[in-house]
Design a protein around this motif. Structure first.
Motif, PDB file in Angstrom:
ATOM      1  N   GLN A   1      -8.950  -0.831   6.755  1.00  0.00           N
ATOM      2  CA  GLN A   1      -7.538  -0.293   7.625  1.00  0.00           C
ATOM      3  C   GLN A   1      -6.994  -1.304   7.932  1.00  0.00           C
ATOM      4  O   GLN A   1      -7.325  -2.587   8.453  1.00  0.00           O
TER       5      GLN A   1
ATOM      6  N   PRO B   1     -13.599  11.258  13.344  1.00  0.00           N
ATOM      7  CA  PRO B   1     -12.897  10.335  14.189  1.00  0.00           C
ATOM      8  C   PRO B   1     -11.685  10.255  13.423  1.00  0.00           C
ATOM      9  O   PRO B   1     -10.490  10.180  14.035  1.00  0.00           O
ATOM     10  N   PHE B   2     -11.838  10.168  11.999  1.00  0.00           N
ATOM     11  CA  PHE B   2     -10.805  10.006  11.119  1.00  0.00           C
ATOM     12  C   PHE B   2      -9.676  11.173  11.373  1.00  0.00           C
ATOM     13  O   PHE B   2      -8.435  10.948  11.399  1.00  0.00           O
TER      14      PHE B   2
ATOM     15  N   CYS C   1     -17.660  11.840   7.200  1.00  0.00           N
ATOM     16  CA  CYS C   1     -16.601  11.967   7.925  1.00  0.00           C
ATOM     17  C   CYS C   1     -16.940  13.149   8.779  1.00  0.00           C
ATOM     18  O   CYS C   1     -16.267  13.322   9.897  1.00  0.00           O
TER      19      CYS C   1
ATOM     20  N   ASP D   1      -3.427  -2.875   9.878  1.00  0.00           N
ATOM     21  CA  ASP D   1      -2.462  -2.565  10.878  1.00  0.00           C
ATOM     22  C   ASP D   1      -1.519  -3.876  10.842  1.00  0.00           C
ATOM     23  O   ASP D   1      -1.835  -4.763  11.752  1.00  0.00           O
TER      24      ASP D   1
ATOM     25  N   LEU E   1      -4.525   3.913   7.565  1.00  0.00           N
ATOM     26  CA  LEU E   1      -5.590   4.903   7.843  1.00  0.00           C
ATOM     27  C   LEU E   1      -6.780   4.921   6.889  1.00  0.00           C
ATOM     28  O   LEU E   1      -6.465   5.335   5.779  1.00  0.00           O
TER      29      LEU E   1
ATOM     30  N   THR F   1     -11.057   5.714   6.563  1.00  0.00           N
ATOM     31  CA  THR F   1     -12.266   6.207   7.348  1.00  0.00           C
ATOM     32  C   THR F   1     -13.195   4.911   7.373  1.00  0.00           C
ATOM     33  O   THR F   1     -13.256   4.023   6.434  1.00  0.00           O
TER      34      THR F   1
ATOM     35  N   ARG G   1      -9.652  13.459  13.353  1.00  0.00           N
ATOM     36  CA  ARG G   1      -9.191  13.509  14.780  1.00  0.00           C
ATOM     37  C   ARG G   1      -8.134  12.440  15.022  1.00  0.00           C
ATOM     38  O   ARG G   1      -6.914  13.003  15.665  1.00  0.00           O
ATOM     39  N   SER G   2      -8.024  11.442  14.364  1.00  0.00           N
ATOM     40  CA  SER G   2      -7.163  10.477  14.763  1.00  0.00           C
ATOM     41  C   SER G   2      -5.629  10.982  14.007  1.00  0.00           C
ATOM     42  O   SER G   2      -4.315  10.321  14.377  1.00  0.00           O
ATOM     43  N   LEU G   3      -5.606  11.740  13.027  1.00  0.00           N
ATOM     44  CA  LEU G   3      -4.485  12.325  12.413  1.00  0.00           C
ATOM     45  C   LEU G   3      -3.752  13.288  13.342  1.00  0.00           C
ATOM     46  O   LEU G   3      -2.577  13.641  13.037  1.00  0.00           O
ATOM     47  N   ARG G   4      -4.151  13.716  14.400  1.00  0.00           N
ATOM     48  CA  ARG G   4      -3.795  14.791  15.369  1.00  0.00           C
ATOM     49  C   ARG G   4      -3.012  16.042  14.577  1.00  0.00           C
ATOM     50  O   ARG G   4      -1.767  16.252  14.611  1.00  0.00           O
TER      51      ARG G   4
ATOM     52  N   GLY H   1     -11.370  18.533  13.243  1.00  0.00           N
ATOM     53  CA  GLY H   1     -11.028  17.316  14.034  1.00  0.00           C
ATOM     54  C   GLY H   1     -11.992  16.742  14.478  1.00  0.00           C
ATOM     55  O   GLY H   1     -12.185  15.309  14.535  1.00  0.00           O
TER      56      GLY H   1
END
Lengths: 320, 320
Positions: free
Chosen positions: B68, A278-279, B181, B70, B318, B320, A281-284, A274
């Motif tokens: 992305q 960043p992508f 990524c 939102d 989401l 990347t 990581r954003s998914l947690r 992660g």
């Protein structure tokens, strides 16, 4: 009253759910093998539940079975030593009660999802609205083999032909170990209890626990197997998020008994990957994992939901 | 009339669908970059459609954007040079027509599914029942990057947070190339147009076609890249079947223009792996692949379906 049976290779877990979705009775009995044994096991489980009077005249019976299901027929349930059996029909004829049969991992996924929702709402009751919860939950079964079940808005996702969730046979390394399925580096070669026991090669009743103990003592072969298990589970988690975006991944099956020891090594795999992206990581990813509590009735509860007609098992379930 | 716009980095494809789901008008215009450019492009596309009188007073507008999403906001649409833009709100204010915005791959998936169903039923018409078709269709976009969209019973599967289908960033080889990524061996490092062009390193307008041409002439670097592309696409197909059991995988995006040349190498990867495993063989992976025809309006048609409120875009997408 709705009955759910989770028929494993060794034990069968049986529950009776009342109209409010509460577990009114639960029984665990030994599983008998072979076609006659499987039918006899189902009937004995009903008797065991009925002993307390709770399971009299149930409205339906659902049975989760570790094998390929085609309509009500069970095919290639290796751990039950059943190659072809109309289990649903046999139990229905013997009891006069409608019976539905589903693959055990898919039934457990439905149960795990319902029990989670049950903590927030009355999700198991007969009148519960399935569409009320749009959450996507994946159940990752780490047992003899590896497979997942996917539940969205309380409904089982079976896909076009019932193969949805069979992620154990996706390769994560073209140079990985040969899988029983003939491919190389399948997730199951790293995460399957049978595959780990085979690669460990030292016997024992709980070989995966032995691997963890030996890895703690710095045995290099055990460390490699434990790290491989962690990599495989982490790959399965990433896959369930990036393919279907499961909000929660509930880990169950025999290996879930490793508890925090399992979570620690899986998280160690997920968190560095992660950090690199960043992508990702954003998914947690690590935060999405939950362990099914030991002795959870999820699989039997899920079977009872299958019995009440959720889901309509219109297409065959494929298993290796 | 419902308008759908597929806004690409170079061109914008626009369609007007009548109540029966027929394409009443279609226009292709150049895309302008930047926030003002994107809004201007949408308005010019509406004018272009209106030239024939077909697009007068549309009921809705849907826009597919490579980035992305939102709510109605577009974030990080690198190819449009947009970092943050309320595209839906801006076009709605300028036209007085309700606007919905969706990620382009997800919109294209919806369009590809509807066009396939349209061949059998009147799936695009306003009254079409979405639940009539329980098929699971995956749309695999092979463009600059790699991502998929999953459609079940005519509805887009977004998952818990919109990440569903982002399979380009699943690793199939821990020793593979480093991905943008930050991970290693992501499917996109093998299948992404940008990743292939970077690894090819010889420039050119159609680097992937150049790779295929050079591979036909036995250039070893090109053969490795072409075989890697085939392996990556085959992995994506297996994944879309074993995770969600897509009955059909429709391949679109720039690389789909390779047509039979692409299919031949992908099938060569899928068929041997199938032969090694009765389970994988039973899934008939190669038979599930379809190529989106060149100049297909799927992406713009899908955008028009997004515009009519299918799906309700409640969660962020989401990318990347």
């Amino acid at each position: 009253m709705r009955i759910g049976l989770d028929m494993g290779g060794t034990k069968t877990d049986a529950v009776a759910l009342d109209r409010d979705g509460r577990i009114a009775a639960r029984a665990r009995i030994a599983t008998e093998h072979g076609a006659d044994g499987a039918v006899a096991t189902a009937l004995r489980a009903l008797e065991a539940l009925d002993r307390g009077g709770a399971a009299r005249r149930p409205a339906s019976i659902g049975i989760g079975v570790p094998g390929q299901i085609d309509g009500g027929r069970v095919r290639h349930a290796v751990n039950l030593r059943v190659t072809d059996l109309d289990l649903g029909g046999e139990v229905e004829r013997a009891t006069g009660i409608p019976v539905r049969v589903e693959n055990d991992v898919k039934a457990a996924a439905l149960g795990a999802s319902a029990l989670r929702r049950g903590a927030r709402a009355d999700a198991l009751s007969e009148g519960a609205s399935r569409a009320a919860d749009a959450d996507v939950i994946a159940y990752l079964n780490l047992g003899t083999g590896t497979a997942a079940g996917i539940v969205a808005a309380g409904r089982l996702w079976r896909g076009a032909g019932g193969a949805a969730g069979e992620i154990g046979h996706l390769s994560i390394d073209p140079a990985g170990p040969v899988c029983v399925c003939g491919q190389r580096g399948c997730i199951e070669t790293y995460t399957g209890g049978a595959a780990i026991a085979r690669r460990w090669g030292r016997g024992g009743e709980l070989p995966v626990r032995d691997v963890f103990d030996a890895a703690d003592a710095a045995d290099p072969h055990a460390v490699a197997l434990r790290d491989g298990l962690a990599r495989g589970v982490a790959a399965a988690v990433r896959l369930l998020v990036l393919a279907v975006d499961a909000r929660t991944i509930v880990i169950g099956g025999g290996l879930a008994a490793l508890g925090d020891r399992l979570l620690a090594v899986v998280n160690a795999e997920l968190i560095p990957s992660g950090a690199a992206s960043p992508f990702i990581r954003s998914l947690r990813l690590a935060e999405r994992i939950e362990l099914l509590p030991p002795a959870s009735a999820a699989a039997a509860v899920g079977a009872s939901l299958v019995g009440r007609g959720e889901p309509v098992a219109s297409s065959p379930t494929l298993r290796t």
